[in-house]
Design an enzyme around this catalytic site. Structure first.
Site, mmCIF file in Angstrom:
data_model
loop_
_atom_site.group_PDB
_atom_site.id
_atom_site.type_symbol
_atom_site.label_atom_id
_atom_site.label_comp_id
_atom_site.label_asym_id
_atom_site.label_seq_id
_atom_site.Cartn_x
_atom_site.Cartn_y
_atom_site.Cartn_z
ATOM 1 C CB THR A 16 4.192 3.770 -1.902
ATOM 2 O OG1 THR A 16 4.872 4.587 -2.592
ATOM 3 C CG2 THR A 16 3.768 4.118 -0.389
ATOM 4 C CG ASP A 42 4.147 10.143 -5.171
ATOM 5 O OD1 ASP A 42 2.931 10.312 -4.405
ATOM 6 O OD2 ASP A 42 5.326 10.255 -4.518
ATOM 7 N NE ARG A 52 7.251 6.769 6.230
ATOM 8 C CZ ARG A 52 8.159 7.772 6.081
ATOM 9 N NH1 ARG A 52 9.194 7.704 6.886
ATOM 10 N NH2 ARG A 52 8.033 8.704 5.368
ATOM 11 C CD GLU A 90 10.946 8.290 -4.191
ATOM 12 O OE1 GLU A 90 10.168 8.134 -3.252
ATOM 13 O OE2 GLU A 90 12.373 8.984 -3.850
ATOM 14 C CD GLU A 136 4.526 9.295 5.120
ATOM 15 O OE1 GLU A 136 5.216 8.294 5.000
ATOM 16 O OE2 GLU A 136 4.701 10.166 4.336
#
Length: 609
Positions: A579, A314, A185, A492, A181
């Site tokens: 992502t 994913d 981010r 998404e 993360e």
């Protein structure tokens, strides 16, 4: 007769003389017959031609396959001969809708700035901010939002955010943060801000500082990074919930960021750490070609665990393609890993619903029996996270699956390989399915959708949709529904709609995106500022949950903005989005990095074309 000339038919020369009146009647009847035939042919021709045109637009292979077989031509030769029906495509900005999204971003950001500036997370109902650790935060929400401000041209908001980064951002936190993360981010946000700010050195310096603190997470026997990192101590840490394991998505969704940082800093270390992870995964893949959701971080091997495209797996599949795109379609290693994975996904996980024949992705769950045998249980369950996959397939079809570069918009017959055609069709179908899961009371999709199969025991209960349902969403008054029913502002579906619009030019995808935006405005907007998750998408009035995820501003509103902005704002042949929707420029591999990847000791196959 609209200027059309009708010619009288003459009697044959050898015809016998007869009744003159009958001959005239016969001649007039033939004239009337000719006119009626012409009239009805004209009436029928218009809808027939339109039907043929629509059929060709939707599925040109109906015609091209027949012609190819008859003429014995290659697809490329046929593509040059077959005329393409051109439909007007308008990629200019829809100013009204674009600006509405900008105002929504300001509604979210200004509330956060007012109540919680610098905190990692925001709670819009209580007007409070919180941090991810007791030692303090590192500005997750600030850094996640900066490139959205730059793309939207919000100069004042950006100026204040930059000032916070320059004066208050501090990575000296003696606490553990999630490695994955933090990379997608914060590191991704800093790198994107560096690029879109005109290479402001502040962001690159912060990015290098953060990356150097994260690198020790890779110090494991397998060279897979641990799930957590203590930024002050510069020590990796295990996930206490899964002490022996790391997830596929966690370890394989760091590469875009570290590779780009290596190019900017001219330090090959970041590239080498990230690249090695991918070779470990390649060498550990099981025969079915899919990545199970967990690996053992000590020996680098996949463990017996669920196969799916949702959580914990994913972005592994997403980054296989995007690593190939990031370096200008030159690393065949990633193209081959991606194409092999897509073959396995189609063979194993892609399914059709029973009634409306919706395409969805299932999960395979391993079950161990008392005799030691293993069986796999197919579960018709799809996370909202999987809705990225439709757009990803379209992007892959027009790049890794293309026979020519660049392809047309939309792709023409003969421009895609057989695999590219398959992935294109599946991608379009999956996007339709994800939009079908928005058929709820609020118009928003749940966190998890289950699809109907004969053995689900629901029968024809009218309270459930015919093809899919939210498990346990219909609760008694006062009871909280399960997590499955929530909408937590996820991006998404709009991510896939963005890619679908850019790659097809079909205005329908803009309309679908607007429908989702209006639903968010109606059910998630907090009037005093910000947006909140909702507890049950199938409940009116909706109950709000006091949390606004950082990806609301980083992804959801950014993708909505890009859908309605001019296509020149972020051309797909110039950028790859990580992502967390942080755009990073596509680049050519510098010579010393080519040497690095080619001499990787784990490499037993070519990586570059």
């Amino acid at each position: 007769m609209n200027g059309t000339k009708l010619r009288r038919r003459k009697a044959p020369k050898n015809a016998k003389a007869g009744n003159p009146e009958k001959e005239v009647d016969s001649e007039e009847s033939e004239l009337e017959f000719d006119f009626d035939l012409w009239k009805y042919t004209k009436i029928l021709a218009v809808p027939l031609l339109l039907a043929i045109g629509v059929a060709y637009y939707l599925n040109p292979t109906i015609f091209t396959d027949a012609m190819q077989s008859y003429l014995g031509l290659s697809e490329q030769e046929l593509a040059k001969m077959v005329p393409v029906l051109e439909f007007p495509i308008d990629f200019s900005a829809n100013v009204h809708r674009r600006d509405a999204v900008v105002r929504a971003f300001q509604h979210a950001w200004l509330a956060y700035e007012r109540d919680a500036m610098g905190n990692d997370e925001y709670h819009p109902i209580s007007h409070e901010g919180t941090n991810l650790t007791d030692a303090g935060g590192i500005g997750y929400t600030v850094v996640d939002s900066i490139d959205t401000m730059l793309l939207m041209g919000l100069d004042q908001e950006y100026s204040r955010a930059r000032e916070w980064v320059a004066t208050k951002m501090d990575f000296e936190r003696n606490a553990t943060f999630n490695t994955f993360e933090t990379v997608i981010r914060v590191l991704g946000g800093l790198l994107s801000a560096y690029h879109f700010s005109g290479e402001d050195s502040l962001y690159l310096e912060k990015a290098i500082d953060l990356a150097d603190r994260i690198i020790p997470a890779f110090n494991t026997p397998s060279r897979l990074p641990l799930s957590n990192i203590n930024l002050a101590l510069r020590e990796g840490a295990i996930d206490p919930n899964w002490p022996q394991f790391v997830s596929s998505a966690e370890v394989a969704t760091l590469q875009l960021e570290f590779r780009y940082l290596s190019v900017l800093s001219r330090n090959t270390l970041y590239w080498e750490k990230a690249e090695t992870v991918m070779h470990v995964l390649k060498n550990s893949l099981m025969p079915h070609g899919l990545a199970s959701i967990f690996l053992n971080w000590y020996n680098g091997e996949f463990v017996l665990s669920t196969l799916r495209l949702g959580s914990r797996a994913d972005s592994y599949y997403e980054y296989l393609l995007k690593q190939y795109l990031q370096t200008n379609n030159t690393e065949v290693f990633y193209r081959d890993m991606y194409t092999n994975a897509m073959d396995a996904v189609h063979k194993t996980l892609i399914k059709k619903s029973a009634n409306s024949v919706l395409t969805y992705t299932s999960e395979l769950v391993p079950e161990k029996h008392p005799d030691g045998q293993i069986s796999w249980r197919l579960t018709p369950k799809q996370d909202h996270l999987v809705c990225f996959f439709g757009g990803s397939l379209l992007l892959g079809a027009t790049t890794a699956g293309a026979l020519v570069h660049p392809v047309s918009v939309p792709p023409r017959a003969g421009e895609l390989s057989e695999q590219g055609k398959r992935d294109w069709e599946t991608g379009i179908s999956l996007i339709k399915t994800c939009m079908a899961t928005h058929d709820t009371a609020t118009g928003l999709a749940p966190e998890i959708a289950h699809f109907r199969i004969p053995s689900d025991g629901i029968g024809h209960d009218p309270q459930y949709p015919s093809d899919w349902y939210i498990k346990g969403a219909h609760t008694r008054p006062g009871e909280l529904p399960p997590y499955d029913a929530r909408y937590i502002l996820r991006p998404e579906t709009v991510e896939s709609l963005f890619l679908a619009f850019r790659l097809t030019g079909d205005e329908m995808y803009r309309e679908w995106a607007w429908r989702i935006f209006e639903a968010i405005e109606k059910h998630c907007r907090v009037e005093t500022g910000g947006y909140a998750s909702i507890i049950n998408v199938d409940e009116i009035p909706s109950r709000k949950e006091d949390k606004m995820e950082t990806f609301m501003m980083s992804e959801t509103l950014k993708y909505l903005y890009l859908i309605f902005a001019d296509a020149n704002v972020l051309p797909l042949d110039k950028y790859v989005l990580n992502t967390e929707a942080h755009p990073l420029p596509i680049f050519d591999i510098p010579p010393k990095f080519k040497d690095l990847v080619q001499r990787n000791p784990m490499l037993s196959h070519p990586i570059l074309e």
